[in-house]
Design a protein around this motif. Structure first.
Motif, PDB file in Angstrom:
ATOM      1  N   CYS A  43     -16.659 102.803  15.464  1.00 27.90           N
ATOM      2  CA  CYS A  43     -16.223 101.526  16.027  1.00 27.90           C
ATOM      3  C   CYS A  43     -17.270 100.438  15.773  1.00 27.90           C
ATOM      4  N   HIS A  45     -17.865  97.915  17.563  1.00 27.37           N
ATOM      5  CA  HIS A  45     -18.439  97.382  18.802  1.00 27.37           C
ATOM      6  C   HIS A  45     -19.797  98.024  19.067  1.00 27.37           C
ATOM      7  N   GLN A  46     -19.809  99.276  19.478  1.00 27.24           N
ATOM      8  CA  GLN A  46     -21.085  99.954  19.739  1.00 27.24           C
ATOM      9  C   GLN A  46     -21.117 101.356  19.157  1.00 27.24           C
ATOM     10  N   GLY A  48     -18.654 103.753  18.866  1.00 27.54           N
ATOM     11  CA  GLY A  48     -17.847 104.839  19.418  1.00 27.54           C
ATOM     12  C   GLY A  48     -17.064 105.575  18.341  1.00 27.54           C
ATOM     13  N   CYS A  62     -10.426 102.785  20.706  1.00 26.60           N
ATOM     14  CA  CYS A  62     -11.730 103.434  20.817  1.00 26.60           C
ATOM     15  C   CYS A  62     -11.882 104.038  22.217  1.00 26.60           C
ATOM     16  N   TRP A  64     -14.511 104.520  23.942  1.00 26.74           N
ATOM     17  CA  TRP A  64     -15.621 104.030  24.763  1.00 26.74           C
ATOM     18  C   TRP A  64     -15.249 102.791  25.573  1.00 26.74           C
ATOM     19  N   HIS A  65     -14.729 101.755  24.936  1.00 23.22           N
ATOM     20  CA  HIS A  65     -14.422 100.520  25.675  1.00 23.22           C
ATOM     21  C   HIS A  65     -13.056  99.949  25.317  1.00 23.22           C
ATOM     22  N   TRP A  67     -11.544  98.990  22.401  1.00 24.35           N
ATOM     23  CA  TRP A  67     -11.186  98.134  21.265  1.00 24.35           C
ATOM     24  C   TRP A  67     -10.119  98.855  20.448  1.00 24.35           C
TER      25      TRP A  67
HETATM   26  S1  FES Z   1     -17.847 101.277  21.104  1.00 23.85           S
HETATM   27 FE1  FES Z   1     -15.751 101.118  20.625  1.00 23.85          FE
HETATM   28  S2  FES Z   1     -14.983  99.738  22.074  1.00 23.85           S
HETATM   29 FE2  FES Z   1     -17.092  99.834  22.493  1.00 23.85          FE
END
Ligand code: FES
Length: 102
Positions: A43, A45-46, A48, A62, A64-65, A67
């Motif tokens: 991902c 974002h971070q 994931g 995702c 994790w959060h 997305w």
């Molecule tokens: S790491 Fe994928 S939404 Fe945050």
């Protein structure tokens, strides 16, 4: 560009993301109808693991959060920030899934 045999078609269950680690890459295969799509697993974002996410139609969330990515293009559709994960060309032949990597 090199093409790798990523999986047997029978191993890619419709409606469930399928992780493939090959040639130093982590990919997610998603089977939609008679087509298979391949996007990067990480991902934007971070970092994931998208292969652990939830599939809803052509969208993969995702874990994790939340997305969400369009598995046909790799485009991030939520939040709509214009980002994307890599998307790779896929070919299905003789019950095998082949993915072209850069
Ligand atoms: S790491 Fe994928 S939404 Fe945050």
């Amino acid at each position: 560009m090199r093409e790798i045999r990523a999986a047997a078609l029978a191993d890619v269950t419709p409606g469930a993301p399928h992780l493939v680690e090959a040639a130093g890459a982590r990919l997610v295969l998603v089977r939609l109808g008679d087509r298979v799509h391949a996007i990067a697993d990480t991902c934007v974002h971070q970092g994931g693991p998208l292969s652990g996410g939830t599939l809803s139609g052509n969208r993969l969330a995702c874990p994790w959060h939340g997305w969400m990515y369009d598995v046909r293009t790799g485009q991030c559709v939520f939040p709509p920030r214009g980002t994307a994960v890599a998307s790779y060309p896929v070919r299905v032949e003789n019950d095998a899934v082949w993915v072209a990597l850069p």
